[in-house]
Motif scaffolding. Structure first.
Motif, PDB file in Angstrom:
ATOM      1  N   ASP A   1      16.932 -11.926  16.635  1.00  0.00           N
ATOM      2  CA  ASP A   1      16.154 -11.265  17.677  1.00  0.00           C
ATOM      3  C   ASP A   1      14.784 -10.825  17.183  1.00  0.00           C
ATOM      4  O   ASP A   1      13.840 -10.722  17.970  1.00  0.00           O
ATOM      5  N   VAL A   2      14.684 -10.524  15.908  1.00  0.00           N
ATOM      6  CA  VAL A   2      13.429 -10.050  15.325  1.00  0.00           C
ATOM      7  C   VAL A   2      13.237 -10.745  13.977  1.00  0.00           C
ATOM      8  O   VAL A   2      14.214 -11.160  13.344  1.00  0.00           O
ATOM      9  N   PRO A   3      12.012 -10.882  13.513  1.00  0.00           N
ATOM     10  CA  PRO A   3      11.806 -11.480  12.185  1.00  0.00           C
ATOM     11  C   PRO A   3      12.312 -10.559  11.088  1.00  0.00           C
ATOM     12  O   PRO A   3      12.161  -9.335  11.168  1.00  0.00           O
ATOM     13  N   LEU A   4      12.917 -11.134  10.070  1.00  0.00           N
ATOM     14  CA  LEU A   4      13.384 -10.335   8.944  1.00  0.00           C
ATOM     15  C   LEU A   4      12.193  -9.794   8.149  1.00  0.00           C
ATOM     16  O   LEU A   4      11.122 -10.413   8.107  1.00  0.00           O
ATOM     17  N   PRO A   5      12.345  -8.645   7.502  1.00  0.00           N
ATOM     18  CA  PRO A   5      11.261  -8.124   6.669  1.00  0.00           C
ATOM     19  C   PRO A   5      10.932  -9.077   5.518  1.00  0.00           C
ATOM     20  O   PRO A   5      11.833  -9.640   4.891  1.00  0.00           O
ATOM     21  N   VAL A   6       9.654  -9.265   5.289  1.00  0.00           N
ATOM     22  CA  VAL A   6       9.174 -10.053   4.151  1.00  0.00           C
ATOM     23  C   VAL A   6       8.108  -9.226   3.437  1.00  0.00           C
ATOM     24  O   VAL A   6       7.550  -8.287   4.022  1.00  0.00           O
ATOM     25  N   PRO A   7       7.823  -9.525   2.177  1.00  0.00           N
ATOM     26  CA  PRO A   7       6.786  -8.762   1.473  1.00  0.00           C
ATOM     27  C   PRO A   7       5.465  -8.776   2.237  1.00  0.00           C
ATOM     28  O   PRO A   7       5.055  -9.802   2.781  1.00  0.00           O
ATOM     29  N   TYR A   8       4.801  -7.600   2.287  1.00  0.00           N
ATOM     30  CA  TYR A   8       3.522  -7.505   2.995  1.00  0.00           C
ATOM     31  C   TYR A   8       2.673  -6.422   2.344  1.00  0.00           C
ATOM     32  O   TYR A   8       3.186  -5.548   1.635  1.00  0.00           O
ATOM     33  N   LYS A   9       1.378  -6.501   2.584  1.00  0.00           N
ATOM     34  CA  LYS A   9       0.454  -5.571   1.945  1.00  0.00           C
ATOM     35  C   LYS A   9       0.274  -4.295   2.758  1.00  0.00           C
ATOM     36  O   LYS A   9       0.331  -3.190   2.238  1.00  0.00           O
ATOM     37  N   THR A  10       0.023  -4.471   4.070  1.00  0.00           N
ATOM     38  CA  THR A  10      -0.214  -3.333   4.954  1.00  0.00           C
ATOM     39  C   THR A  10       0.354  -3.649   6.326  1.00  0.00           C
ATOM     40  O   THR A  10       0.569  -4.824   6.666  1.00  0.00           O
ATOM     41  N   PHE A  11       0.618  -2.622   7.128  1.00  0.00           N
ATOM     42  CA  PHE A  11       1.407  -2.796   8.345  1.00  0.00           C
ATOM     43  C   PHE A  11       0.738  -3.744   9.357  1.00  0.00           C
ATOM     44  O   PHE A  11       1.427  -4.397  10.147  1.00  0.00           O
ATOM     45  N   SER A  12      -0.568  -3.834   9.348  1.00  0.00           N
ATOM     46  CA  SER A  12      -1.270  -4.701  10.306  1.00  0.00           C
ATOM     47  C   SER A  12      -0.900  -6.177  10.126  1.00  0.00           C
ATOM     48  O   SER A  12      -1.131  -6.985  11.012  1.00  0.00           O
ATOM     49  N   GLU A  13      -0.294  -6.512   8.991  1.00  0.00           N
ATOM     50  CA  GLU A  13       0.105  -7.897   8.738  1.00  0.00           C
ATOM     51  C   GLU A  13       1.468  -8.231   9.353  1.00  0.00           C
ATOM     52  O   GLU A  13       1.887  -9.387   9.327  1.00  0.00           O
ATOM     53  N   THR A  14       2.167  -7.244   9.886  1.00  0.00           N
ATOM     54  CA  THR A  14       3.540  -7.450  10.313  1.00  0.00           C
ATOM     55  C   THR A  14       3.683  -7.343  11.823  1.00  0.00           C
ATOM     56  O   THR A  14       2.771  -6.893  12.521  1.00  0.00           O
ATOM     57  N   GLU A  15       4.880  -7.702  12.303  1.00  0.00           N
ATOM     58  CA  GLU A  15       5.230  -7.504  13.714  1.00  0.00           C
ATOM     59  C   GLU A  15       5.998  -6.203  13.863  1.00  0.00           C
ATOM     60  O   GLU A  15       6.987  -5.972  13.185  1.00  0.00           O
TER      61      GLU A  15
ATOM     62  N   ASP B   1       0.813  -1.213   0.000  1.00  0.00           N
ATOM     63  CA  ASP B   1       0.000   0.000   0.000  1.00  0.00           C
ATOM     64  C   ASP B   1       0.851   1.270   0.000  1.00  0.00           C
ATOM     65  O   ASP B   1       0.316   2.385  -0.082  1.00  0.00           O
ATOM     66  N   GLY B   2       2.182   1.125   0.096  1.00  0.00           N
ATOM     67  CA  GLY B   2       3.081   2.262  -0.007  1.00  0.00           C
ATOM     68  C   GLY B   2       3.102   3.181   1.193  1.00  0.00           C
ATOM     69  O   GLY B   2       3.702   4.260   1.142  1.00  0.00           O
ATOM     70  N   GLU B   3       2.488   2.757   2.299  1.00  0.00           N
ATOM     71  CA  GLU B   3       2.388   3.641   3.463  1.00  0.00           C
ATOM     72  C   GLU B   3       3.479   3.397   4.498  1.00  0.00           C
ATOM     73  O   GLU B   3       3.814   4.298   5.272  1.00  0.00           O
ATOM     74  N   THR B   4       4.014   2.180   4.570  1.00  0.00           N
ATOM     75  CA  THR B   4       5.027   1.847   5.563  1.00  0.00           C
ATOM     76  C   THR B   4       6.126   1.011   4.907  1.00  0.00           C
ATOM     77  O   THR B   4       5.968   0.512   3.793  1.00  0.00           O
ATOM     78  N   ALA B   5       7.222   0.845   5.635  1.00  0.00           N
ATOM     79  CA  ALA B   5       8.319  -0.001   5.169  1.00  0.00           C
ATOM     80  C   ALA B   5       9.054  -0.541   6.389  1.00  0.00           C
ATOM     81  O   ALA B   5       8.996   0.040   7.481  1.00  0.00           O
ATOM     82  N   LYS B   6       9.732  -1.669   6.189  1.00  0.00           N
ATOM     83  CA  LYS B   6      10.508  -2.297   7.255  1.00  0.00           C
ATOM     84  C   LYS B   6      11.942  -2.508   6.757  1.00  0.00           C
ATOM     85  O   LYS B   6      12.149  -2.862   5.589  1.00  0.00           O
ATOM     86  N   GLY B   7      12.910  -2.308   7.655  1.00  0.00           N
ATOM     87  CA  GLY B   7      14.300  -2.500   7.278  1.00  0.00           C
ATOM     88  C   GLY B   7      15.103  -3.142   8.390  1.00  0.00           C
ATOM     89  O   GLY B   7      14.848  -2.902   9.576  1.00  0.00           O
ATOM     90  N   PHE B   8      16.070  -3.966   7.991  1.00  0.00           N
ATOM     91  CA  PHE B   8      16.946  -4.656   8.945  1.00  0.00           C
ATOM     92  C   PHE B   8      18.372  -4.561   8.426  1.00  0.00           C
ATOM     93  O   PHE B   8      18.630  -4.816   7.242  1.00  0.00           O
ATOM     94  N   TRP B   9      19.301  -4.157   9.307  1.00  0.00           N
ATOM     95  CA  TRP B   9      20.702  -3.968   8.932  1.00  0.00           C
ATOM     96  C   TRP B   9      21.632  -4.631   9.955  1.00  0.00           C
ATOM     97  O   TRP B   9      21.277  -4.766  11.125  1.00  0.00           O
ATOM     98  N   LEU B  10      22.805  -5.000   9.502  1.00  0.00           N
ATOM     99  CA  LEU B  10      23.895  -5.369  10.392  1.00  0.00           C
ATOM    100  C   LEU B  10      24.838  -4.174  10.515  1.00  0.00           C
ATOM    101  O   LEU B  10      24.948  -3.366   9.592  1.00  0.00           O
ATOM    102  N   MET B  11      25.516  -4.078  11.656  1.00  0.00           N
ATOM    103  CA  MET B  11      26.465  -2.992  11.862  1.00  0.00           C
ATOM    104  C   MET B  11      27.740  -3.524  12.490  1.00  0.00           C
ATOM    105  O   MET B  11      27.700  -4.295  13.455  1.00  0.00           O
ATOM    106  N   ALA B  12      28.869  -3.139  11.939  1.00  0.00           N
ATOM    107  CA  ALA B  12      30.183  -3.396  12.534  1.00  0.00           C
ATOM    108  C   ALA B  12      30.872  -2.055  12.688  1.00  0.00           C
ATOM    109  O   ALA B  12      30.888  -1.249  11.748  1.00  0.00           O
ATOM    110  N   GLY B  13      31.432  -1.799  13.864  1.00  0.00           N
ATOM    111  CA  GLY B  13      32.021  -0.488  14.054  1.00  0.00           C
ATOM    112  C   GLY B  13      32.963  -0.425  15.223  1.00  0.00           C
ATOM    113  O   GLY B  13      33.351  -1.438  15.814  1.00  0.00           O
ATOM    114  N   LEU B  14      33.328   0.803  15.541  1.00  0.00           N
ATOM    115  CA  LEU B  14      34.201   1.025  16.685  1.00  0.00           C
ATOM    116  C   LEU B  14      33.742   2.280  17.416  1.00  0.00           C
ATOM    117  O   LEU B  14      33.089   3.158  16.851  1.00  0.00           O
ATOM    118  N   GLU B  15      34.075   2.322  18.705  1.00  0.00           N
ATOM    119  CA  GLU B  15      33.731   3.452  19.565  1.00  0.00           C
ATOM    120  C   GLU B  15      34.915   3.718  20.490  1.00  0.00           C
ATOM    121  O   GLU B  15      35.508   2.770  21.022  1.00  0.00           O
TER     122      GLU B  15
END
Length: 257
Positions: free
Chosen positions: A241-255, A104-118
């Motif tokens: 820790d969380v489910p990876l994003p998968v194709p979905y129609k509207t946000f109510s279908e997702t976690e 529906d083009g209203e929401t999106a989900k994203g998942f990334w890995l991060m490697a870094g230093l502090e």
């Protein structure tokens, strides 16, 4: 002939929708990349506009296992007054994006890995009080005759980021934000032996060391964390820790992240 025109029109509509979703996917990835580049150089005032507008229902941020921020002002408090002391370095590099834009083009989900230093300077009084002594570098390390250990910290860090985005006024904005630490280790120690100590440090909810080198902890959360990051331990099997994003129609279908 009318059937052919109808078929052609349907194909054009489908192609336009696909092109829009591809464009939106790239825009969503740019929003988070912009967030990370600004975070690395302490430009939090420029990060604030990347979030949904004040008053948006459901805004949410979780950075540690201690608590969750569910109010616009408390989310913005994390991005307010973060200093950039001399000698402080944060370099978080995100990779392996998995992004799905809702049909529906209203929401999106994203998942990334991060490697870094502090790294940065800490006030000596923090050692053993605000944070465990093993958070810091050994005292015997020196550079140009100056002590680099004892009151300085230098860590490798690995995390996962899970975000939900909301389109507002035709622009993609961060709606839900989760940072899930996987592992970290001081420069002078490996991540396996440091793992048990890291559990303690992560629960202390340290935000940063300020200009005066004193420990600054996260703002008080709005509610306790019900979902927690599975920080690496040598006696546990890793899991998502969380489910990876998968194709979905509207946000109510997702976690929600």
């Amino acid at each position: 002939m009318s059937d052919k025109f109808a078929e052609l029109e349907a194909r054009v509509v489908a192609a336009e929708r696909l092109a829009q979703r591809a464009y939106d996917r790239g825009t969503v990835e740019n929003v988070f990349s912009r967030y990370m580049h600004l975070h690395n150089v302490f430009q939090d005032e420029q990060i604030k506009p990347l979030w949904v507008a004040c008053g948006t229902p459901g805004i949410r941020a979780q950075y540690t296992n201690v608590g969750v921020y569910t109010d616009y002002d408390s989310v913005m408090a994390y991005h307010t007054g973060r200093p950039a002391p001399a000698g402080k370095l944060i370099l978080h590099q995100t990779t392996t994006p998995t992004v799905e834009v809702a049909a529906d083009g209203e929401t999106a989900k994203g998942f990334w890995l991060m490697a870094g230093l502090e790294s940065g300077l800490a006030e000596p009084g923090n050692v053993g009080t605000a944070m465990p002594e093993n958070l810091y570098e050994p005292v015997e390390k020196n550079v140009q005759g100056k002590r680099v250990g004892g009151d300085r910290w230098a860590h490798w860090v690995w995390c996962q980021y899970a975000l939900d985005f909301l389109k507002q006024d035709s622009e993609w904005k961060i709606w839900h934000f989760r940072c899930l630490e996987v592992s970290r280790a001081p420069f002078s120690e490996n991540w396996i032996t440091f793992a048990d100590k890291n559990q303690v440090a992560f629960e202390k909810d340290l935000a940063y060391f300020g200009n005066d080198g004193k420990a600054v902890f996260m703002p008080k959360p709005d509610e306790p964390a019900s979902k927690k990051a599975d920080i690496y331990g040598p006696n546990r099997v890793r899991k998502l820790d969380v489910p990876l994003p998968v194709p979905y129609k509207t946000f109510s279908e997702t976690e929600e992240y």
